[in-house]
Design an enzyme around this catalytic site. Structure first.
Site, PDB file in Angstrom:
ATOM      1  N   SER A 109       0.837  -1.200   0.000  1.00 17.52           N
ATOM      2  CA  SER A 109       0.000   0.000   0.000  1.00 17.52           C
ATOM      3  C   SER A 109       0.872   1.251   0.000  1.00 17.52           C
ATOM      4  CB  SER A 109      -0.924   0.011   1.234  1.00 17.52           C
ATOM      5  OG  SER A 109      -0.180   0.292   2.406  1.00 17.52           O
ATOM      6  N   SER A 111       0.821   3.741   2.230  1.00 19.48           N
ATOM      7  CA  SER A 111       0.808   4.433   3.523  1.00 19.48           C
ATOM      8  C   SER A 111       2.170   4.979   3.935  1.00 19.48           C
ATOM      9  CB  SER A 111       0.273   3.509   4.616  1.00 19.48           C
ATOM     10  OG  SER A 111       1.196   2.478   4.899  1.00 19.48           O
ATOM     11  N   LYS A 166       5.112   0.765   9.541  1.00 17.38           N
ATOM     12  CA  LYS A 166       4.915   2.197   9.829  1.00 17.38           C
ATOM     13  C   LYS A 166       6.199   2.727  10.468  1.00 17.38           C
ATOM     14  CE  LYS A 166       0.463   1.714   8.863  1.00 17.38           C
ATOM     15  NZ  LYS A 166      -0.118   2.238   7.591  1.00 17.38           N
ATOM     16  N   SER A 270      -3.035   6.816   5.709  1.00 15.65           N
ATOM     17  CA  SER A 270      -2.435   5.769   6.522  1.00 15.65           C
ATOM     18  C   SER A 270      -3.360   5.393   7.672  1.00 15.65           C
ATOM     19  CB  SER A 270      -1.081   6.235   7.081  1.00 15.65           C
ATOM     20  OG  SER A 270      -0.547   5.288   7.992  1.00 15.65           O
TER      21      SER A 270
END
Length: 305
Positions: A109, A111, A166, A270
């Site tokens: 993704s 994010s 993250k 995100s």
């Protein structure tokens, strides 16, 4: 543990395959190979006796070729044992490398854009934050703790079958405030430097781009001016939610012991700790440190900052 979790846990699948092939390999080395050797010895002894009798009767035989064929046939491993024995060292090596040293992941993704792009193939250091037992992910040796600014892979707290990636913005004891799209850590405002706008390839629009200096760690982030600081309706109930207070323009969270606060660099695209809470230490997989391939962009190869 349900089927979805099992299928999503490649380490568990590797472990099961390693155990099965390892048991077959050991069974062959310590038992079946000896049985085949004994059977071959008996057959050769019988053949030698017949050959000796034939020689005594004046019959000349091609002993060497026939004898070697009998021995080879009886010592040959069955196909299922041969394949298991061949796969076992390979599976064991891959299992050890992935479990204790480095594990590959693919970024699915956006994010973490612009730091990581969709399709990036990355390597994660599995021992930076301590040695953990594979499959159960239990830490047995403490080495380092995650630091603010680290890009970390972890098990998604709301679905342990999923791996998320993250950036660490809060460590245990930190007071994190995110207000008007700006971070404050322990009362100190994080510094931002405006950069050229970033072209969003998915939406073909430009996003505001900044260099964020997160207590000494500089990296790029994106902001979408059309989005709010966060979506209050998107916040789920989560453990230690009492440590957070939400307002219309932002929120403040105090990170509990043994937990971390994570955010994506693509701040307005995100799903992170703003919405599902803190990441417990036992969920940590490792530290992302290198992009080793992106089939669509070979220039992506390099370290992760």
């Amino acid at each position: 543990m349900n089927l979805q979790v099992i299928l999503g846990n490649f380490a568990l699948i590797l472990f099961v395959l390693m155990v099965i092939t390892g048991v077959i390999w050991c069974l062959d080395v310590f038992y079946l190979a000896k049985q085949r050797r004994a059977a071959a010895n008996r057959a050769l002894a019988e053949y030698d006796a017949r050959a000796a009798k034939a020689t005594a009767d004046g019959i000349k035989l091609d002993n060497q070729g026939k004898r070697a064929q009998i021995e080879a046939d009886l010592l040959r491993q069955p196909t299922w044992i041969e394949y298991s024995g061949s796969f076992f060292p390979v599976i064991a090596l891959v299992f050890v490398l992935r479990s204790f040293l480095y594990e590959p992941f693919k970024i699915p993704s956006s994010s973490m854009v612009p730091t990581l792009l969709v399709g990036d193939l990355i390597l994660v250091n599995k021992f930076t934050y301590g040695i953990r037992l594979p499959v159960i992910n239990k830490k047995v040796i403490q080495i380092n703790d995650p630091q603010r600014g680290d890009v970390m892979v972890f098990k998604y707290p709301m679905d342990m079958s999923q791996d998320y990636i993250k950036r660490v913005v809060g460590v245990p004891g930190d007071k994190i405030t995110y207000e008007n799209k700006r971070l404050t850590v322990n009362g100190v405002e994080v510094k931002y430097t405006a950069l050229d706008d970033y072209l969003n390839d998915e939406k073909l629009v430009y996003n505001k781009q900044y260099e964020e200096n997160l207590t000494g760690v500089s990296h790029r982030i994106l902001n979408d001016e059309t989005q709010s600081t966060y979506r209050r309706e998107g916040v789920y109930p989560f453990p230690h939610s009492e440590n957070c207070s939400y307002r219309s323009d932002g929120f403040t969270c105090v990170v509990p012991a043994g937990n971390y606060f994570m955010m994506g660099d693509n701040r307005d695209n995100s799903l992170d700790s703003r919405y599902w809470g803190f990441v417990p230490d036992q969920n940590i997989v490792g530290k992302a440190f290198f992009v080793w391939m992106n089939l669509g962009n070979l220039r992506r190869i390099g370290g992760i900052h």
